[in-house]
Enzyme design. Structure first.
Site, PDB file in Angstrom:
ATOM      1  N   ARG B  54       1.001  -1.292   0.148  1.00 41.63           N
ATOM      2  CA  ARG B  54       0.109  -0.041  -0.196  1.00 41.63           C
ATOM      3  C   ARG B  54       0.815   1.228   0.139  1.00 41.63           C
ATOM      4  O   ARG B  54       0.613   2.024  -0.908  1.00 41.63           O
ATOM      5  CB  ARG B  54      -0.777  -0.061   1.128  1.00 41.63           C
ATOM      6  CG  ARG B  54      -1.795   1.065   1.591  1.00 41.63           C
ATOM      7  CD  ARG B  54      -2.695   0.767   2.691  1.00 41.63           C
ATOM      8  NE  ARG B  54      -3.245  -0.394   2.825  1.00 41.63           N
ATOM      9  CZ  ARG B  54      -4.537  -0.681   2.810  1.00 41.63           C
ATOM     10  NH1 ARG B  54      -5.300   0.138   2.559  1.00 41.63           N
ATOM     11  NH2 ARG B  54      -4.685  -2.028   3.031  1.00 41.63           N
ATOM     12  N   THR B  55       1.536   1.337   0.915  1.00 44.55           N
ATOM     13  CA  THR B  55       2.786   2.573   1.191  1.00 44.55           C
ATOM     14  C   THR B  55       3.570   2.608  -0.165  1.00 44.55           C
ATOM     15  O   THR B  55       3.746   3.896  -0.611  1.00 44.55           O
ATOM     16  CB  THR B  55       3.273   2.662   2.552  1.00 44.55           C
ATOM     17  OG1 THR B  55       2.272   2.335   3.479  1.00 44.55           O
ATOM     18  CG2 THR B  55       3.887   4.121   2.809  1.00 44.55           C
ATOM     19  N   LYS B  82      22.504  -9.476   1.753  1.00 46.48           N
ATOM     20  CA  LYS B  82      23.909  -9.976   1.735  1.00 46.48           C
ATOM     21  C   LYS B  82      24.764  -9.208   3.091  1.00 46.48           C
ATOM     22  O   LYS B  82      26.057  -9.165   3.179  1.00 46.48           O
ATOM     23  CB  LYS B  82      24.697  -9.379   0.418  1.00 46.48           C
ATOM     24  CG  LYS B  82      24.178 -10.121  -0.742  1.00 46.48           C
ATOM     25  CD  LYS B  82      24.866  -9.829  -2.068  1.00 46.48           C
ATOM     26  CE  LYS B  82      24.099 -10.278  -3.220  1.00 46.48           C
ATOM     27  NZ  LYS B  82      24.824  -9.459  -4.478  1.00 46.48           N
ATOM     28  N   ARG B 104      10.992   3.041   4.362  1.00 44.17           N
ATOM     29  CA  ARG B 104      10.238   2.346   5.200  1.00 44.17           C
ATOM     30  C   ARG B 104      11.246   1.195   6.106  1.00 44.17           C
ATOM     31  O   ARG B 104      11.897   0.467   5.458  1.00 44.17           O
ATOM     32  CB  ARG B 104       9.241   1.386   4.677  1.00 44.17           C
ATOM     33  CG  ARG B 104       8.424   0.329   5.355  1.00 44.17           C
ATOM     34  CD  ARG B 104       7.758   0.701   6.371  1.00 44.17           C
ATOM     35  NE  ARG B 104       6.516   1.356   6.317  1.00 44.17           N
ATOM     36  CZ  ARG B 104       5.379   0.917   6.199  1.00 44.17           C
ATOM     37  NH1 ARG B 104       5.061  -0.449   6.124  1.00 44.17           N
ATOM     38  NH2 ARG B 104       4.218   1.580   5.809  1.00 44.17           N
ATOM     39  N   HIS B 132       4.780   7.381  11.629  1.00 41.35           N
ATOM     40  CA  HIS B 132       4.524   6.974   9.970  1.00 41.35           C
ATOM     41  C   HIS B 132       3.625   8.382   9.614  1.00 41.35           C
ATOM     42  O   HIS B 132       2.433   8.563   9.446  1.00 41.35           O
ATOM     43  CB  HIS B 132       3.260   5.836   9.867  1.00 41.35           C
ATOM     44  CG  HIS B 132       3.123   5.268   8.461  1.00 41.35           C
ATOM     45  ND1 HIS B 132       3.659   6.180   7.474  1.00 41.35           N
ATOM     46  CD2 HIS B 132       2.542   4.356   8.006  1.00 41.35           C
ATOM     47  CE1 HIS B 132       3.447   5.431   6.392  1.00 41.35           C
ATOM     48  NE2 HIS B 132       2.556   4.472   6.583  1.00 41.35           N
TER      49      HIS B 132
END
Lengths: 433, 302
Positions: B54-55, B82, B104, B132
């Site tokens: 969504r974001t 890695k 995020r 957020h």
């Protein structure tokens, strides 16, 4: 590196130093001891060190140092940590057991002891693990470590709490046979799962999992009761909350054989430092509130807290230059401990000597250290210039790592010289090897 | 404004400006050609250490509608797997000329750290259990467009406030914009010392009649196995929003949810799909609000 010189080749005459801040006097160091003390001593071929304006303190003793060797020689070694210690005015440090491999056998503690002897800058007294691999499941061979060349008397799983009450009871009881002491890292692990910083308004705002004060206090409360029950000695590592101070005060009043330490950073810094999300402020136990700092200072002054210990915890850059939650906890401490304590307690030299030299040496059973500066005493001492204020520069410290929380701060008190059994380990503020 | 890391950094004027710009951006989204040339030649990196369809899509759509070049960097299957550190990743993005990084991350404060290591703008698209900010802005936008105002509005935020970055950003922003906030949930999941001026309540039924807005929070599966509450069933019974509870709200009241929903847990399908629910609108508004943020950080400063 050369092996430590057991007897100094030259005598040292310190001119006009103020012992514990008293009247200026001369001290003649000869044959590893303070041979003479008094005004106007004859130099008589001795190397003269000008102590004018300097305060002479007994060599400091750190009960809580992480030297990282064996295992993390990229963060610190016994040698580099010894240099940092000497520059901080220390003549003895107790090396914590959470190395890799863990110092839970006679072999590992003897290795650390020998590395300390080879470095030759401070006496490195290894601490043994309480449980095998610090796993908290079964006792390490405490007696074997006590009987080894390292003569271990302090046992600690520091970094982890001996959480199992029955195991803790057994450990406290068992080490009575050789006058040992269990140094507990008081942290109820179930109450601190995933914990990142002090639980309070700042952690709530920052969205970092809280490390509640009660997780420390509940273990200390349990342990003082256990120590009282079995008549054993308990030492509490890095006390960080007002509630802990209160519990220890009550236990001492009841006659429990408990001693306690506080770190310089818990005497000065508070949890608001986490607002930067810079993990240089991440430490275990975490920085707490102003009220806690106040209570710790009061406890240190009134003797509820016996000593200042650094919890010197070097970490490689990659373990700190990252997200807060992924960073390792811990801060450098050896080279800044005395300045921070001076800042907090003021120039109360007899109190500083008690909290940073006499008492830690007593708790550790280090007879050659923590002695008053009188004729005949071992020549373990340090000279401090209390008038100098200096800026803490992380890259200017002797430690291999740079994780000091005091970067950019101006602190009082500069170590000018340190002597280990009459041998200068630091002169003119420079480490001698 | 250089970065958008926390709604605490927004004063009322700036927050209102973002909402006003978002309104203009919304009119673009209604056109046949949904594109503005504003950020042509500029590069926006979506740096996602957590899955979030969504974001990420919302930010991608927002940047593309402003004509920016968009690079999507997902931790899965990348150099991060890695073992590359955030700092090294930051330097890589820096070397590639990222003008803005939308991040995020599962660790609280990661965007703050990143902001030290890149010269471009950093937009926090959700960090751990911290904040957020664009979610709070799109929520405020949605409330303002539905209710006509934010000042004096009573907003109840219900559920796992303790672990919710959506709640933290909303509390701070709604405080700034003059709304009154009540946090509702079991005491195990509602922090009492959030510093902002909020009410705390444990009885949802008592709060509903005064709530203009009820914002339901997602309850993560792992909370159910960690003794925050006895069972999903008991949680739903005490804190879930069903039709009967919806009817306790004022007639004008709306229901919000940041998604993704646990239907049947914190919200029933009847409520989620009702005309009082703004859940789909929130998604639409998200694109406009993120366009406004990118515009302010990247375009406005030029």
């Amino acid at each position: 590196m050369t092996a430590v010189r057991r007897t100094p080749v030259t005598d040292i005459l310190i001119r006009n130093a103020r012992v514990l801040g008293g009247e200026p006097t001369d001290l003649l160091l000869r044959g590893g001891v303070i041979a003479e003390i008094g005004a106007g001593l004859a130099a008589d071929g001795a190397e003269v060190v000008d102590g004018t304006g300097l305060v002479a303190l007994p060599g400091l003793v750190d009960l809580h140092t992480h030297l990282r060797e064996p295992g993390r020689e990229d963060a610190e070694t016994v040698y580099t940590g010894s240099r940092a210690a000497a520059l901080g005015g220390y003549t003895a440090v107790c090396a914590m057991a959470n190395t890799s491999p863990v110092a839970d056998t006679a072999g590992v503690v003897e290795q650390v002891y020998r590395l300390g002897q080879e470095a030759g800058l401070v006496d490195v007294q290894p601490i043994g693990a309480v449980t095998v691999g610090l796993a908290g499941e079964r006792l390490a061979e405490l007696g074997a470590m006590a009987d080894s060349a390292a003569r271990v008397r302090i046992f600690s799983d520091d970094g982890f709490c001996v959480a199992d009450p029955r195991l803790m009871r057994r450990a406290l009881e068992y080490v009575k046979a050789f006058d040992g002491v269990i140094a507990q890292h008081a942290e109820e692990p179930r109450l601190t799962q995933g914990a990142q910083m002090h639980e309070g308004d700042v952690s709530a705002r920052l969205g970092l999992t809280g490390w509640p004060a009660v997780a420390e206090e509940s273990i200390i409360a349990r342990d003082v009761l256990l120590a009282g029950h079995v008549g054993a000695r308990l030492h509490v590592c890095h006390v960080s909350t007002a509630g802990s101070v209160e519990i220890i005060r009550m236990a001492k009043a009841r006659g429990v054989r408990v001693t306690a330490e506080v770190t310089p950073h818990h005497l000065l810094l508070t949890h608001e430092k986490a607002e930067s999300y810079d993990p240089v402020y991440k430490v275990n136990p975490p920085l707490r509130t102003d009220a806690d700092v106040e209570a710790l200072r009061e406890g240190l002054r009134d003797g509820t807290i016996d000593i200042v210990a650094t919890d010197h915890a070097p970490h490689a850059a990659e373990d700190k230059e990252c997200e807060w939650a992924y960073a390792r906890p811990g801060m450098l401490g050896l080279e800044t401990a005395l300045p921070i304590v001076l800042d907090v307690l003021g120039e109360d030299w007899p109190l500083i000597a008690e909290r940073m030299s006499y008492a830690p040496a007593r708790i550790a059973g280090l007879d050659g250290h923590g002695n008053a500066l009188v004729a005949g005493a071992p020549a373990n001492l340090t000279l401090v210039d209390p008038t100098v204020r200096w800026d803490v520069d992380p890259t200017g410290l002797a430690s291999l790592s740079h994780n000091t929380p005091y970067a950019g701060m101006t602190v009082p008190g500069r170590i000018v010289a340190t002597f280990l059994r009459g041998v200068p380990t630091v002169l003119d503020g420079k480490v001698q090897k | 404004m250089k970065h958008l890391l926390s709604t605490a950094d927004l004063d009322a004027a700036t927050a209102t400006e973002i909402l006003d710009i978002a309104t203009e951006m919304a009119s673009v989204s209604g056109r046949e050609i949904k594109k503005l040339p504003t950020l042509r030649g500029r590069t926006v990196v979506n740096l996602f250490y957590e899955d979030s369809t969504r974001t990420r899509i919302s930010f991608e759509a927002a940047a593309k509608r402003l004509s920016a070049d968009v690079i999507n960097f997902s931790a899965k299957g990348s150099s991060v797997e890695k073992g590359e550190s955030l700092k090294d990743t930051a330097w890589t993005l820096q070397a590639m000329g990222a003008d803005a990084v939308v991040i995020r991350h599962p660790a609280s404060g990661a965007p703050h750290r990143l902001a030290n290591w890149v010269t471009g703008s950093v937009l926090n698209a959700g960090d751990g259990t911290h904040e957020h900010p664009t979610q709070a802005l799109l929520d405020a936008y949605t409330m303002r467009s539905r209710m006509g105002r934010l000042d004096g509005l009573h907003v109840a935020i219900v559920g796992d406030v303790l672990h919710s970055r959506v709640a933290r950003s909303n509390v701070l922003l709604l405080n700034t914009l003059g709304a009154k906030v009540t946090l509702v949930g079991p005491p195990t999941l509602v922090p009492t010392d959030l510093n902002a001026s909020v009410q705390v309540a444990y009885d949802l039924d008592a709060v509903l009649p005064q709530a203009d807005v009820v914002m339901m929070l997602r309850v993560q599966k792992e909370r159910m196995t960690d003794s925050y509450f006895p069972s999903a069933r008991e949680y739903s019974r005490r804190y879930g929003l069903d039709g009967a509870r919806l009817r306790r709200m004022p007639a004008h009241g709306i229901v919000m949810h940041p998604g993704p929903m646990n239907r049947g847990m914190e919200i029933t399908p009847e409520v989620a799909d009702s005309p009082r629910s703004t859940i789909v609108e929130q998604v639409t508004n998200g694109v406009s609000v993120r366009m406004a943020c990118l515009y302010l950080l990247l375009g406005g400063a030029r």
